[in-house]
Every structure is written in C-alpha cells, then in structure tokens.
Design an enzyme around this catalytic site. Structure first.
Site, PDB file in Angstrom:
ATOM      1  N   GLN A   1      77.171  23.804  72.579  1.00  0.00           N
ATOM      2  CA  GLN A   1      77.359  25.033  71.804  1.00  0.00           C
ATOM      3  C   GLN A   1      76.138  25.939  71.930  1.00  0.00           C
ATOM      4  O   GLN A   1      75.042  25.570  71.526  1.00  0.00           O
ATOM      5  CB  GLN A   1      77.602  24.682  70.335  1.00  0.00           C
ATOM      6  CG  GLN A   1      77.771  25.869  69.418  1.00  0.00           C
ATOM      7  CD  GLN A   1      78.078  25.436  67.988  1.00  0.00           C
ATOM      8  OE1 GLN A   1      78.128  24.246  67.676  1.00  0.00           O
ATOM      9  NE2 GLN A   1      78.283  26.392  67.111  1.00  0.00           N
ATOM     10  N   GLY A   2      76.323  27.132  72.480  1.00  0.00           N
ATOM     11  CA  GLY A   2      75.228  28.081  72.667  1.00  0.00           C
ATOM     12  C   GLY A   2      75.229  29.157  71.604  1.00  0.00           C
ATOM     13  O   GLY A   2      75.612  30.308  71.873  1.00  0.00           O
TER      14      GLY A   2
ATOM     15  N   SER B   1      72.724  20.688  71.021  1.00  0.00           N
ATOM     16  CA  SER B   1      73.048  19.262  71.119  1.00  0.00           C
ATOM     17  C   SER B   1      73.802  18.973  72.412  1.00  0.00           C
ATOM     18  O   SER B   1      74.709  19.718  72.798  1.00  0.00           O
ATOM     19  CB  SER B   1      73.910  18.832  69.923  1.00  0.00           C
ATOM     20  OG  SER B   1      73.246  19.075  68.706  1.00  0.00           O
TER      21      SER B   1
ATOM     22  N   SER C   1      72.571  29.147  68.339  1.00  0.00           N
ATOM     23  CA  SER C   1      71.241  29.429  67.777  1.00  0.00           C
ATOM     24  C   SER C   1      70.242  29.861  68.843  1.00  0.00           C
ATOM     25  O   SER C   1      70.290  29.400  69.993  1.00  0.00           O
ATOM     26  CB  SER C   1      70.706  28.193  67.052  1.00  0.00           C
ATOM     27  OG  SER C   1      71.490  27.890  65.918  1.00  0.00           O
TER      28      SER C   1
ATOM     29  N   GLU D   1      84.295  23.221  61.986  1.00  0.00           N
ATOM     30  CA  GLU D   1      83.163  22.312  62.107  1.00  0.00           C
ATOM     31  C   GLU D   1      83.184  21.216  61.059  1.00  0.00           C
ATOM     32  O   GLU D   1      82.620  20.152  61.245  1.00  0.00           O
ATOM     33  CB  GLU D   1      81.862  23.113  62.007  1.00  0.00           C
ATOM     34  CG  GLU D   1      80.646  22.388  62.487  1.00  0.00           C
ATOM     35  CD  GLU D   1      79.450  23.305  62.665  1.00  0.00           C
ATOM     36  OE1 GLU D   1      78.544  22.930  63.433  1.00  0.00           O
ATOM     37  OE2 GLU D   1      79.424  24.377  62.052  1.00  0.00           O
TER      38      GLU D   1
ATOM     39  N   SER E   1      71.551  26.606  56.672  1.00  0.00           N
ATOM     40  CA  SER E   1      70.618  26.141  55.640  1.00  0.00           C
ATOM     41  C   SER E   1      71.251  26.219  54.249  1.00  0.00           C
ATOM     42  O   SER E   1      72.240  26.930  54.022  1.00  0.00           O
ATOM     43  CB  SER E   1      69.341  26.989  55.666  1.00  0.00           C
ATOM     44  OG  SER E   1      69.618  28.308  55.230  1.00  0.00           O
TER      45      SER E   1
END
Length: 383
Positions: free
Chosen positions: A115-116, A151, A118, A235, A360
């Site tokens: 997954q691109g 990841s 952040s 997710e 967060s």
C-alpha cells in the site's frame, strides 16, 4: 445484534481446522504458503462469485475462517493487503478489465501487493501527499516520490499508489489511485526501516519515474481521494476478530508470566489482568455488533481507539509482571546485529506505535467528533 453460529457454520469450522492442521506449518515460506491457500480456495472468501477463482462464503463463515486461522499458528499472511484491501476496492471502483486482470492472481496467491499511502510529510494527514504521476508522451504515467511505512514492500509484486496527477493541486483534489508494478529496477527502490525491536517490518519506497499504465488508474483520474477513503473502510472488519484471537493469546502469556514471577499476588496486577480480559471481551462484542454494518461512520474509529490503547497497555503490563527481568536492551549490540528480545519485550516495544499507525488516536477522535457527533470541523493550517 443476534450473532450466532449455525450447525452449518460449525461444520465449516471443523473443515477449516482439519485443513489447517494438515497443511499449516510455522516457518513455512510465505509466498509458497499463499499459493497453497489459493490452490485450496481459501483466498477471497468474502468476495462475490465472479469467476475470479475464489470460494464465496457467508459473513459468519468468514469469521470462522479468520478466528481458526489465528488460532492455528499458521504463517503470517503476505497476501492480505491484496485480498482484503485492494480486491474489495476493485470490486466497487474497478473496471471489468481491472477485475479480470488483478483478482484471479490474488485469489491463487500468485501476486502480492503493498500500500503506497503514507509519506514522510503525509502520514495521518493523507491529503498532503506529494508523490506525483505525470502523463508521458506514450500515454503512460511516470510516478515520482517517496512512500514510507510500507508493509511487505520487499515482497510485493505490485503497489497501489495514491499520487497527485493534477499539477499544483492541493489537499484531496487532483489525486489518483494507480496500480504500479514493483519490478522496475532503477525506478522503484525499496529500503527496509530498522525498528526498536531490531526487525524490519516496514519499508521506504522511492519511485523515480516508475511506469504506470493509464488503464491501471482505479476510479478514473482525479478520483483518488474517493477511492482511497473507500479502501480504508475495508481495513477493519472480519480481520479485527482474528486480531483479537492473537490478543487473547498474548494476554494468556502475560497471565502465565505473572503466575511464574509471583506478580499475580499483587492486587493491583490482578486488577489490571482482569481489566485487560474484560476489555478484550467488550472489543469482541463490539466488533460482532458492528460487523457488516456500513451505516456508522465512526465504528472503525471507535474500534481503532479501543484496540490501540488496549494493546499498548498490555505491553506495559507485560513489563510490569516481569519485574527486574524486563530490562530492555540488546545483547552484544552491533549495527548489523538484531536485538535479542523475548516475546514480552517485543510486545512492549512494538505496541508503542499502536496508537499512531493506521490513523493516530488524535485523528480517530477528530473523525468521531466531526462525522458522528457533528461538532465544528477542526481548523486546517495553511498549506
């Protein structure tokens, strides 16, 4: 919610247990394991039937599979990003050509994804992405920029990338969702990130003019924000229940450590252990209550707040029950050598990030405040 398992579900559970008992081995090569799962039809259970090579079952049986997999000690999945994030997104936003091209290789465990999203300056504030994708003369895109905390990038064949396709666009405008092949030497560079635990579960990914095809833009050019937010909705779901099985295993180890060390004789420790157990049960029932529900925009944020804080407190408790033995530090440290940490120490160190990654705590509270409670929107700084 009246959530229960039928006789058919329990028969399915017996089938799952028997298959996992026969085939699952710890330490198995993860790519080989994905192919084994795919060959047996265990990938894509939640997808609709569409000729993609997957086996389709109902929601309760998806829960059974997730829980039994977590209990089995089977190898960690390398294909879950493609199966549980990209595939549902393609089913909603993808063209028939995109579904036909990408879903079957995921279903048989042949193509792995990362997954691109952040970036160093756009983590929780995803709308600040700076990675750009420019149209080339041959009609393809050239992707340039940096992604971080990616990841499984070192194993992945493909990456879905949120990039800016409209020059000078700001915030969530002018973004597109591109499918980018990772095997582009000189154009895609993956660098592991060393963590406090001494392991490297995440990576930095640098794109230097990487190629992406026009027909591999999901949802159309400029619709990236809509597609990206839709993906984040997938997710948290059935996988949350499997995660809780893992949490229960970790809690059991902490209880055993408390008994061995004698810390269980401390009434404060006993109270904390019981509280952890009770909160985990609450998380399970909350997950079951909201499973399959799309009407509550705040449910995923509530779930993230619950488990992030719970897991972090468990790491702290693991250190408390160990007493003086819990001192965290490397043995014969050198820049090239990994830390020699036991399970409790790894739990403590890794869980420090639980309230940051995946959105967060501050971001989750803002989502709940604005989208559920209807409070005034938080002021945004000048970009």
């Amino acid at each position: 919610m009246d959530f229960g398992f039928t006789a058919e579900d329990e028969a399915f559970r017996a089938e799952v247990r028997a298959w996992l008992s026969e085939h699952a081995e710890s330490g198995q090569d993860r790519r080989v394991w994905e192919r084994t799962l795919g060959k047996a039809g265990w990938i894509g259970l939640g997808w609709p039937e569409g000729g993609y090579g997957n086996r389709t079952v109902g929601l309760t049986q998806q829960v059974v599979w997730a829980e039994e997999y977590a209990r089995s000690g089977a190898p960690p999945r390398s294909g879950h990003i493609g199966e549980n994030l990209l595939a549902p997104t393609l089913l909603v936003h993808g063209t028939e050509e995109q579904k036909t091209r990408f879903l079957p290789p995921i279903a048989v465990g042949e193509e792995l994804w990362c997954q691109g999203y952040s970036e160093p300056g756009a983590g929780s504030d995803l709308a600040g992405v700076r990675t750009k994708a420019e149209r080339a003369s041959d009609g393809t895109y050239r992707v340039t920029g940096q992604k971080i905390w990616t990841s499984l990038a070192h194993e992945a064949d493909w990456c879905f990338v949120l990039a800016r396709t409209e020059p000078e666009s700001r915030r969530h405008h002018g973004l597109s969702f591109l499918l980018v092949p990772m095997d582009q030497p000189g154009r895609v560079d993956v660098r592991p990130i060393r963590q406090m635990t001494g392991t490297s579960d995440f990576n930095e990914v640098f794109f230097d003019g990487a190629h992406a095809r026009v027909e591999h833009v999901v949802g159309g050019e400029g619709a990236g924000w809509k597609v990206a937010m839709s993906l984040l909705g997938f997710e948290r779901g059935v996988s949350t229940l499997a995660q809780q099985i893992g949490f229960a295993t970790e809690l059991g180890r902490v209880v055993q450590a408390a008994v061995r060390s004698g810390a269980v004789g401390d009434p404060v420790v006993r109270e904390r252990l019981v509280r952890q157990w009770a909160e985990l049960r609450v998380m399970r029932w909350n997950a079951l209550r909201t499973l399959g529900s799309s009407g509550n925009a705040g449910a995923p944020s509530v779930a993230k707040l619950l488990w992030g804080g719970w897991h972090q407190r468990l790491g702290e408790l693991a250190m408390q029950v160990r007493g003086a033995e819990a001192g965290v530090g490397p043995v014969a440290w050198s820049p090239a050598a990994p830390y020699e940490l036991d399970e409790a120490q790894q739990l403590f160190l890794f869980s420090r990030a639980d309230t940051i990654y995946g959105g967060s705590d501050q971001v989750q509270r803002t989502i709940i405040a604005e989208r559920v409670l209807g409070l005034p929107r938080e002021p945004k700084g000048v970009v």
